[in-house]
Design an enzyme around this catalytic site. Structure first.
Site, PDB file in Angstrom:
ATOM      1  N   LEU A 175       0.771  -1.334   0.090  1.00 57.62           N
ATOM      2  CA  LEU A 175       0.054   0.054   0.050  1.00 57.62           C
ATOM      3  C   LEU A 175       0.797   1.189   0.004  1.00 57.62           C
ATOM      4  CD1 LEU A 175      -2.994   1.185   0.405  1.00 57.62           C
ATOM      5  CD2 LEU A 175      -2.226   1.272   2.988  1.00 57.62           C
ATOM      6  N   HIS A 176       0.336   2.182  -0.660  1.00 58.34           N
ATOM      7  CA  HIS A 176       1.316   3.682  -0.656  1.00 58.34           C
ATOM      8  C   HIS A 176       0.054   4.426  -1.091  1.00 58.34           C
ATOM      9  CE1 HIS A 176       1.916   1.511  -4.613  1.00 58.34           C
ATOM     10  NE2 HIS A 176       1.949   2.584  -5.059  1.00 58.34           N
ATOM     11  N   GLN A 177       0.188   5.745  -0.528  1.00 60.12           N
ATOM     12  CA  GLN A 177      -0.695   6.985  -0.746  1.00 60.12           C
ATOM     13  C   GLN A 177       0.077   8.012  -1.585  1.00 60.12           C
ATOM     14  OE1 GLN A 177      -3.977   8.581   0.244  1.00 60.12           O
ATOM     15  NE2 GLN A 177      -3.281   9.631   1.845  1.00 60.12           N
TER      16      GLN A 177
END
Ligand SMILES: [Zn+2]
Length: 186
Positions: free
Chosen positions: A144-146
């Site tokens: 996950l990465h924003q």
């Protein structure tokens, strides 16, 4: 470092955090990274760019800020200068996989990144978001990465459409240093 191409040390893309997006960039020093690159793996550990970045020094890993549970890193494939990614240290793929503590810090670091970008380069707006799964466009779907992408008027010019090339006026290390200096106090 010599000037000939034979003197350039080629690093693999998986040693940096970021997602390839198919664009070439007008930007020489880091260019060799893209040549002969392989797609990052979905496995945790060494082959995952978001697992391995924190094991490197801040400068080598392009890390802007380290929190307790999450960290902030420059995207090696930025849409704009200052395009950062907020990631949990843990190798989880979905937002709903985050613990409450991770979610809180993930959000706090996103806000701090915006404050730092405001101070460093005064963008006119931001795109924030997460691509969940390869079908939604995640280049590294397993971790996950924003995305926090600063925007300026006129930043989407004809180059990406015509040449699949983006002009990036600042080198990654300069951007990283400016963001570190602009990072808000704890
Ligand atoms: Zn990972």
């Amino acid at each position: 470092m010599g000037s000939g191409a034979d003197d350039v040390e080629v690093e693999t893309p998986t040693t940096f955090a970021g997602e390839p997006d198919g664009f070439d960039r007008l930007w020489t020093p880091h260019r060799m990274v893209y040549i002969g690159g392989e797609k990052p793996s979905d496995e945790a550990g060494e082959s995952c760019p978001f697992c391995s970045a924190p094991d490197r020094s801040d400068a080598e890993g392009l890390i802007v800020h380290r929190g307790e549970l999450c960290y902030v890193v420059l995207n090696l494939f930025p849409y704009n200068p200052g395009h950062v990614l907020v990631c949990p240290y843990r190798h989880v793929s979905l937002y709903v996989d985050l613990t409450d503590e991770e979610t809180a810090e993930f959000t706090a670091l996103t806000k701090q990144a915006i404050h730092a970008l405001d101070k460093a380069s005064a963008p006119m707006g931001y795109n924030l978001g997460m691509n969940q799964g390869a079908v939604a466009g995640a280049g590294v779907a397993a971790h996950l990465h924003q995305h926090v992408v600063p925007r300026w008027g006129g930043d989407s010019n004809f180059l990406p459409i015509v040449a699949r090339t983006k002009a990036l006026p600042m080198l990654l290390e300069d951007v990283r240093t400016r963001l570190v200096e602009a990072w808000p106090e704890g």
